[in-house]
Design a protein around this motif. Sequence first.
Motif, short mmCIF file in Angstrom:
data_model
loop_
_atom_site.label_atom_id
_atom_site.label_comp_id
_atom_site.label_asym_id
_atom_site.label_seq_id
_atom_site.Cartn_x
_atom_site.Cartn_y
_atom_site.Cartn_z
N VAL A 59 1.69 2.94 5.09
CA VAL A 59 2.23 2.88 4.38
C VAL A 59 2.02 1.31 4.50
O VAL A 59 2.39 0.30 4.65
N ALA A 60 2.46 1.05 2.49
CA ALA A 60 1.68 -0.50 1.81
C ALA A 60 2.79 -1.04 2.57
O ALA A 60 4.17 -1.32 2.26
N CYS A 61 1.95 -2.74 2.69
CA CYS A 61 3.37 -3.35 2.70
C CYS A 61 3.29 -4.76 1.62
O CYS A 61 2.53 -5.59 1.14
N PRO A 62 4.54 -4.62 1.23
CA PRO A 62 4.98 -5.52 -0.17
C PRO A 62 4.80 -6.22 -0.18
O PRO A 62 4.56 -7.64 0.39
N GLU A 63 4.25 -6.79 -1.37
CA GLU A 63 3.59 -8.23 -1.68
C GLU A 63 4.88 -9.40 -0.65
O GLU A 63 5.58 -9.25 -1.28
N GLY A 64 3.87 -10.61 -0.29
CA GLY A 64 5.37 -11.72 0.17
C GLY A 64 5.16 -11.48 1.38
O GLY A 64 6.21 -12.37 2.81
N CYS A 65 5.34 -9.87 1.76
CA CYS A 65 5.48 -9.67 3.45
C CYS A 65 4.64 -10.11 4.11
O CYS A 65 3.61 -9.62 3.85
N GLU A 66 4.80 -9.65 5.13
CA GLU A 66 3.26 -10.01 6.57
C GLU A 66 4.14 -8.53 7.19
O GLU A 66 4.81 -8.39 7.95
N ARG A 67 2.52 -7.76 7.58
CA ARG A 67 2.44 -6.43 8.72
C ARG A 67 2.75 -7.53 9.90
O ARG A 67 1.92 -8.11 9.94
N PHE A 68 3.11 -6.50 10.38
CA PHE A 68 3.64 -6.89 11.44
C PHE A 68 3.39 -5.92 13.27
O PHE A 68 4.19 -4.74 13.19
N SER A 69 2.48 -5.94 13.40
CA SER A 69 2.97 -4.83 15.22
C SER A 69 2.14 -5.83 16.09
O SER A 69 1.66 -6.92 16.45
N PHE A 70 2.82 -5.37 17.41
CA PHE A 70 2.59 -6.23 18.45
C PHE A 70 1.23 -5.47 19.24
O PHE A 70 0.50 -4.29 19.30
N SER A 71 0.01 -6.54 19.19
CA SER A 71 -1.05 -6.31 19.49
C SER A 71 -1.55 -6.69 21.22
O SER A 71 -1.80 -5.80 21.30
N GLU A 72 -0.93 -7.83 20.90
CA GLU A 72 -1.47 -7.64 22.96
C GLU A 72 -0.68 -6.78 23.18
O GLU A 72 0.03 -6.17 23.41
N ASP A 73 -1.85 -6.13 24.77
CA ASP A 73 -1.35 -5.23 25.10
C ASP A 73 0.26 -5.64 25.86
O ASP A 73 0.86 -7.13 26.21
N LEU A 74 0.73 -4.35 26.61
CA LEU A 74 2.27 -4.83 26.56
C LEU A 74 2.71 -5.10 27.70
O LEU A 74 1.44 -4.38 28.47
N ASP A 75 3.11 -5.88 27.90
CA ASP A 75 3.64 -6.35 29.38
C ASP A 75 3.79 -4.65 30.38
O ASP A 75 4.84 -4.22 30.16
N PRO A 76 3.38 -4.57 31.37
CA PRO A 76 3.55 -3.49 32.14
C PRO A 76 4.95 -3.23 32.57
O PRO A 76 5.50 -2.08 32.32
N LEU A 77 5.62 -4.57 32.67
CA LEU A 77 7.23 -4.38 33.29
C LEU A 77 7.81 -3.68 32.57
O LEU A 77 8.73 -2.69 32.13
N LEU A 78 7.26 -4.41 30.70
CA LEU A 78 8.13 -3.99 29.64
C LEU A 78 8.67 -2.64 29.36
O LEU A 78 9.18 -1.87 28.94
N ALA A 79 6.40 -1.64 29.64
CA ALA A 79 6.69 -1.12 28.95
C ALA A 79 7.18 0.24 29.51
O ALA A 79 7.80 0.98 29.42
#
Length: 668
Positions: free
Chosen positions: A418-438
């Motif tokens: 899905v394309a990210c519209p003009e003016g917005c930023e795509r956000f995805s959680f990159s750092e490896d997930l905190d194992p406890l939270l996961a």
Amino acid sequence: MGTALIYDDEMTKYKLLWVDPACKIEVPERLTVSHEALVRTGLADRCVSVPVREATDAEILLAHSEEYLEAVKKTPYMSLEDLMEFTRQYGDVYFHPNIYHCAKLAAGAALQLVDSVMTGKVRNGMTLVRPPGHHSMRSAANGFCVFNNVAIAARYAKQKYGVQRVLIVDWDIHHGQGVQYCFEDDPSVLYFSWHRYEHQKFWPHLRNSDYDIVGKEKGAGFNINVPWNKVGMENGDYLSVFCHVLLPVAYEFCPDLVLVCAGFDSAIGDPEGEMCATPDVFAHLTHLLMNLAGGKLCAVLEGGYNLTSLAQSVCQTVQTLLGDPVPRPASLNSPCISALESLQCVRSAHKAYWSCLKHAADLPTSTISTKRIKLREGEETTEKGGEEEKDAEEKVWPEPPKRVTPPVCAALVLPDDVACPEGCERFSFSEDLDPLLASKLRESFLRDADDSTALITISSLIALTEKMEKNEICSGLALVRDVTKAMTSIVQHVTTVLSNRVLVVCVGDGNVPSHITEDRETLVVQMGSAQTDEQSCKYYIRVCLKKGCSDTSGFVQAVFGLLLPLGYEYDPSLVVLVRMPDSGVSDSLWQQLTGLLQSFALGHTLVLLQEEEKALVGLTASSLLGNPAPSLKQLQAPLTEDVEALERLRHRLQADWKLLQTTAPQTQ
Ligand SMILES: NCCCNCCCCCC(=O)CS
Ligand SMILES: [Zn+2]
């Protein structure tokens, strides 16, 4: 598109040349402190500078008589005695050899602003002018005003651009009787004014300023007067009147252009108004009008005589026009009894003209303060005396909060395809997930534990709320497989880990796990069609519309009569806007709601969409970026059963939520 700022220091070059206590507050410094504040804060540089021009005779004659114009034309050549003599025929105004020139510039500036907005050069704008205009009448100067800048601008817009409907909002603390008289029989111009009145004891002491003066002949219903019968009105009083009177009617009227008689003598510290509303309230008043008329809004300075609150209020207004997030509504008090009486009277006086007010309560009977206390001969008036003026105890108020715009305006959590519209930023959680939270997320929210995409999405949302809390990101949007699950995990995290208040707005039916409201840290408002036996309670409020969210007028009624007052009172730190599957809400109404909800939480709105509805990403993002929502059509009457149900709901809830009140408590 940008924001126009129109100012020329030529309009500072006239002043009072003799002693007149009534006029001494109208000084050139009003313009210089306002403009200097805009320059100092950097706001002026962010605006599109548009030059002033003189209004032509023909333009002035749109609202004034030839004999009046001819008379004023002679003033530049008058001696001091002649000027004083000339002035004596009018009330509470003064003339000066240069005021005719400045009055033409003030009117011309308003026309330049209309041109800039109507031609699409800018989206909206403000002009700093003096002399002000809203008191001047067809053949008379009055109340510091010579030409009626806004009345001329309204007529000009209709004539030159074929504008069908103009809304004039007059938030100055005085009644703009000049505007009222100009359009009182004209259904194409809706004039709204609140004003200090004190049962006619305050200047200009007009019977025609009271709530029952609704317009004449074809114009009946298109003139709304909200009298303030006490001083000391606060932000909660002002916002209640916007939510329960102005906005429902304005959306029903559906203007093509909004003009604001932007007077700031309604702010705290002003010697004329003696009110207590703080300068940041003008950020909210402006924002609440910015989704009308496709965002075409022209603000024209009227009054404002406390140089500190004036400058702050002007900056709050311009900063909002520029699209910056509005400050949080600091701890609003409930409207006072007198304000509730005025609210009830105005709604009752207009119930015959506006379907959104059709079910408003009748006039209060026993309350004492609505009876007009006739101004008996010689009875003292309430405004400042002359020389023996008591020094109004110097009001102090906090500087309006800095309104920082986060580096990222809108962050989107989207599937890769899905394309990210003009003016917005795509956000995805990159750092490896905190194992406890996961593991916590896995066990509590995810069915099949190895559903890694869902895990990534949820953890991205959690990370997004953390960045919003730190004001690194303003708003967010996510396409998710299950909006209810996503909403639950976000609420869980924000209320427990960040221990902040969340307002959840669910558009459409679907089961919302009620346990998320047990913590009192979450307010859920769900708008749908399903009749459930489950009663609304203080923190989980269900609005049932017969035809569901596809009924635009019923939905709008619920937004202004219920959702916005609740949001103002609750003052959340995050708004989660959830579009339930098959909500039926129209795109433009969805965008209106996305825009209006940015009144809260510094604009921290997180929108959740089902991934099937990816076609909505672009238009939702557009509203999150602060683009005005497309104008709704003129609204037809909401369904009677819906309005009655809403009234019942509001009555039940107003014990807990004071800003829902629209009537004064019955006195025995
Ligand atoms: N006649 C005794 C004192 C009267 N005071 C009149 C003040 C006029 C204010 C007009 C104004 O602020 C425009 S926005
Ligand atoms: Zn005023």
